[in-house]
Enzyme design. Structure first.
Site, PDB file in Angstrom:
ATOM      1  N   ASN A 193     -34.036  26.787  21.405  1.00 28.59           N
ATOM      2  CA  ASN A 193     -34.094  25.497  22.477  1.00 28.59           C
ATOM      3  C   ASN A 193     -32.703  24.879  22.613  1.00 28.59           C
ATOM      4  O   ASN A 193     -31.980  24.850  21.421  1.00 28.59           O
ATOM      5  CB  ASN A 193     -35.423  24.540  22.324  1.00 28.59           C
ATOM      6  CG  ASN A 193     -34.699  23.260  21.404  1.00 28.59           C
ATOM      7  OD1 ASN A 193     -34.172  22.450  21.925  1.00 28.59           O
ATOM      8  ND2 ASN A 193     -35.313  23.509  20.245  1.00 28.59           N
ATOM      9  N   VAL A 205     -32.764  21.596  24.059  1.00 21.94           N
ATOM     10  CA  VAL A 205     -33.213  20.514  25.167  1.00 21.94           C
ATOM     11  C   VAL A 205     -32.270  19.413  25.195  1.00 21.94           C
ATOM     12  O   VAL A 205     -31.980  18.781  25.994  1.00 21.94           O
ATOM     13  CB  VAL A 205     -34.762  20.098  24.590  1.00 21.94           C
ATOM     14  CG1 VAL A 205     -35.122  18.731  25.232  1.00 21.94           C
ATOM     15  CG2 VAL A 205     -35.719  21.254  24.986  1.00 21.94           C
ATOM     16  N   CYS A 242     -29.354  17.559  14.681  1.00 20.31           N
ATOM     17  CA  CYS A 242     -29.733  18.228  15.800  1.00 20.31           C
ATOM     18  C   CYS A 242     -28.547  19.039  16.300  1.00 20.31           C
ATOM     19  O   CYS A 242     -27.354  18.749  16.468  1.00 20.31           O
ATOM     20  CB  CYS A 242     -29.974  17.198  16.898  1.00 20.31           C
ATOM     21  SG  CYS A 242     -30.399  17.964  18.566  1.00 20.31           S
ATOM     22  N   ASN A 261     -34.643  21.363  10.123  1.00 22.45           N
ATOM     23  CA  ASN A 261     -34.531  21.180  11.492  1.00 22.45           C
ATOM     24  C   ASN A 261     -34.190  22.653  12.004  1.00 22.45           C
ATOM     25  O   ASN A 261     -34.564  23.617  11.237  1.00 22.45           O
ATOM     26  CB  ASN A 261     -33.324  20.416  11.971  1.00 22.45           C
ATOM     27  CG  ASN A 261     -33.485  19.786  13.346  1.00 22.45           C
ATOM     28  OD1 ASN A 261     -33.839  20.501  14.479  1.00 22.45           O
ATOM     29  ND2 ASN A 261     -33.293  18.665  13.405  1.00 22.45           N
ATOM     30  N   GLY A 320     -39.894  28.215  14.737  1.00 21.35           N
ATOM     31  CA  GLY A 320     -40.983  28.978  14.654  1.00 21.35           C
ATOM     32  C   GLY A 320     -41.083  30.043  13.767  1.00 21.35           C
ATOM     33  O   GLY A 320     -40.393  29.978  12.673  1.00 21.35           O
ATOM     34  N   GLY A 361     -41.829  26.701  11.408  1.00 21.14           N
ATOM     35  CA  GLY A 361     -42.507  27.691  11.459  1.00 21.14           C
ATOM     36  C   GLY A 361     -44.038  27.850  10.837  1.00 21.14           C
ATOM     37  O   GLY A 361     -44.616  28.880  10.916  1.00 21.14           O
TER      38      GLY A 361
HETATM   39  C1  LIG Z   1     -38.178  21.865  22.010  1.00 22.16           C
HETATM   40  C2  LIG Z   1     -37.847  21.410  20.567  1.00 22.16           C
HETATM   41  C3  LIG Z   1     -37.352  20.114  20.416  1.00 22.16           C
HETATM   42  C4  LIG Z   1     -36.941  19.494  19.233  1.00 22.16           C
HETATM   43  N1  LIG Z   1     -36.528  18.313  19.453  1.00 22.16           N
HETATM   44  C5  LIG Z   1     -36.389  17.672  18.110  1.00 22.16           C
HETATM   45  C6  LIG Z   1     -36.013  16.290  18.144  1.00 22.16           C
HETATM   46  O1  LIG Z   1     -35.736  15.455  19.090  1.00 22.16           O
HETATM   47  N2  LIG Z   1     -35.506  15.698  16.980  1.00 22.16           N
HETATM   48  C7  LIG Z   1     -35.770  16.377  15.732  1.00 22.16           C
HETATM   49  O2  LIG Z   1     -35.439  15.857  14.692  1.00 22.16           O
HETATM   50  N3  LIG Z   1     -36.193  17.565  15.675  1.00 22.16           N
HETATM   51  C8  LIG Z   1     -36.308  18.443  16.982  1.00 22.16           C
HETATM   52  N4  LIG Z   1     -36.759  19.631  16.855  1.00 22.16           N
HETATM   53  C9  LIG Z   1     -36.967  20.208  15.770  1.00 22.16           C
HETATM   54  C10 LIG Z   1     -38.435  20.229  14.991  1.00 22.16           C
HETATM   55  O3  LIG Z   1     -38.944  19.134  14.875  1.00 22.16           O
HETATM   56  C11 LIG Z   1     -38.452  21.039  13.700  1.00 22.16           C
HETATM   57  O4  LIG Z   1     -37.696  20.508  12.820  1.00 22.16           O
HETATM   58  C12 LIG Z   1     -38.226  22.701  14.054  1.00 22.16           C
HETATM   59  O5  LIG Z   1     -38.697  23.000  15.219  1.00 22.16           O
HETATM   60  C13 LIG Z   1     -38.908  23.608  12.757  1.00 22.16           C
HETATM   61  O6  LIG Z   1     -40.498  23.495  12.806  1.00 22.16           O
HETATM   62  P1  LIG Z   1     -41.280  24.516  13.568  1.00 22.16           P
HETATM   63  O7  LIG Z   1     -40.827  25.870  13.578  1.00 22.16           O
HETATM   64  O8  LIG Z   1     -42.507  24.204  13.247  1.00 22.16           O
HETATM   65  O9  LIG Z   1     -40.951  24.180  15.082  1.00 22.16           O
HETATM   66  C14 LIG Z   1     -37.186  20.219  18.144  1.00 22.16           C
HETATM   67  C15 LIG Z   1     -37.813  21.613  17.970  1.00 22.16           C
HETATM   68  C16 LIG Z   1     -38.074  22.054  19.377  1.00 22.16           C
HETATM   69  C17 LIG Z   1     -38.603  23.644  19.395  1.00 22.16           C
END
Ligand SMILES: Cc1cc2nc3c(=O)[nH]c(=O)nc-3n(C[C@H](O)[C@H](O)[C@H](O)COP(=O)(O)O)c2cc1C
Length: 302
Positions: free
Chosen positions: A69, A71, A129, A191, A216, A243
């Site tokens: 992503n 975003v 980020c 992150n 993921g 993930g």
């Molecule tokens: C679409 C998207 C937007 C995200 N926005 C933020 C954010 O605004 N601030 C932040 O600290 N992490 C952000 N993250 C990171 C997630 O909080 C997390 O650290 C990362 O995706 C790993 O976890 P996961 O694999 O369970 O998604 C974002 C992740 C995704 C996929």
């Protein structure tokens, strides 16, 4: 029934399941499917001092085991969050963690002051980020800058400060220690990992931003490794993520050293993912005869 309660820097969570920033908005969509009070805590979408529209689309690309992503911190700004979203979230019996990103250390300070006064339970300082040019990752990859942002955030907060680390570094322990020495109350990791995909027909990157953050199941082993390394090197409580999609993932990450676990990308595929993870973890703890607290850092390395 195992005791699922955990504490994150003195913030008591009824269970260790948190939803990850940026994957849960401010909870509205998910609140249509279940009671948000079922969660341990909600990390809200990353906030900035003023409203941001984020990066231009396309900003999501699929990958074999997760998503990329870019975003770019789309959010209404910290004041609108306090005025319009806090009252909604406060209807629920769930801890609120405000995730913040600034362009300068001073911006982090201003947001910490406003959010503390607004009554959030904890502040998660995002220095990781990969999708914005200023701030963000620049702070997360340099120990002295990470420490500076932590110090300012602490100085301007009356609630615990958790610093969110980036996996896009050679040595995560070095950054974790710098942040611990600067006074952080907790750490969250990981992150997203910087990645890229290309459309071979147009020869263009799939993301308009060219690169993005990978999340993921693909990143889960990296998260386990980094949580384990940071747990060995610091005393701070850890919110582990990256993930997590099922109860056994949460158990594994807690065993590696996490006190609580956040579910992010899995929510996009299944709105009930955080509840499934909680129930799977509960069943595992029941079988093992353990409380959630007792599971943290129980890995027995060879
Ligand atoms: C679409 C998207 C937007 C995200 N926005 C933020 C954010 O605004 N601030 C932040 O600290 N992490 C952000 N993250 C990171 C997630 O909080 C997390 O650290 C990362 O995706 C790993 O976890 P996961 O694999 O369970 O998604 C974002 C992740 C995704 C996929």
């Amino acid at each position: 029934m195992p005791d699922l309660r955990v504490s994150l820097a003195g913030v008591e969570l009824k269970n260790p399941i948190v939803v990850a920033s940026g994957t849960y908005g401010f909870g509205h969509e998910y609140g249509e499917f279940y009671d948000l009070s079922e969660l341990g805590a909600i990390c809200v979408k990353g906030l900035t001092p003023v409203r941001r529209d984020g990066n231009p689309p396309p900003r999501i690309a699929e990958t074999p085991a997760g998503i990329l992503n870019s975003v770019g911190l789309q959010n209404p700004g910290v004041d609108a969050f306090i005025a319009e979203e806090m009252p909604f979230l406060r209807q629920y019996d769930v801890k609120i963690i405000a995730n913040i990103s600034g362009n300068t250390p001073e911006e982090y300070g201003v947001m910490c002051e406003k959010l503390s006064a607004a009554g959030v339970d904890m502040i998660e300082v995002n220095i990781s980020c990969p999708n914005v040019k200023a701030g963000g990752l620049a702070y997360g990859t340099r120990p002295e800058l990470a420490a500076e942002v932590t110090e300012i955030a602490k100085k301007h907060s009356t609630v615990p400060v958790m610093v969110k680390l980036s996996p896009n570094v050679t040595d995560i322990v070095q950054i974790a220690k710098a942040v611990e020495d600067a006074g952080a109350d907790a750490l969250s990791l990981i992150n997203t990992l910087l990645g890229m995909r290309i459309d071979i027909h147009s020869r263009r990157p799939i993301l308009k931003n060219n690169m993005g953050g990978l999340s993921g199941p693909a990143v889960f082993p990296v998260a386990v490794r980094m949580v384990y390394q940071v747990r060995q090197a610091t005393k701070l409580p850890i919110l582990g993520m990256g993930g997590v999609a099922k109860g056994s993932d949460a158990a594994e990450l807690m065993m590696a050293g996490a006190d609580a676990v956040a579910v992010g990308t899995a929510c996009f595929a299944d709105v009930f993912a955080p509840l499934r993870v909680r129930d799977g973890l509960r069943d595992y703890l029941e079988q093992e005869g353990l409380s959630a607290r007792a599971l943290t850092n129980t890995v027995q390395p060879w």
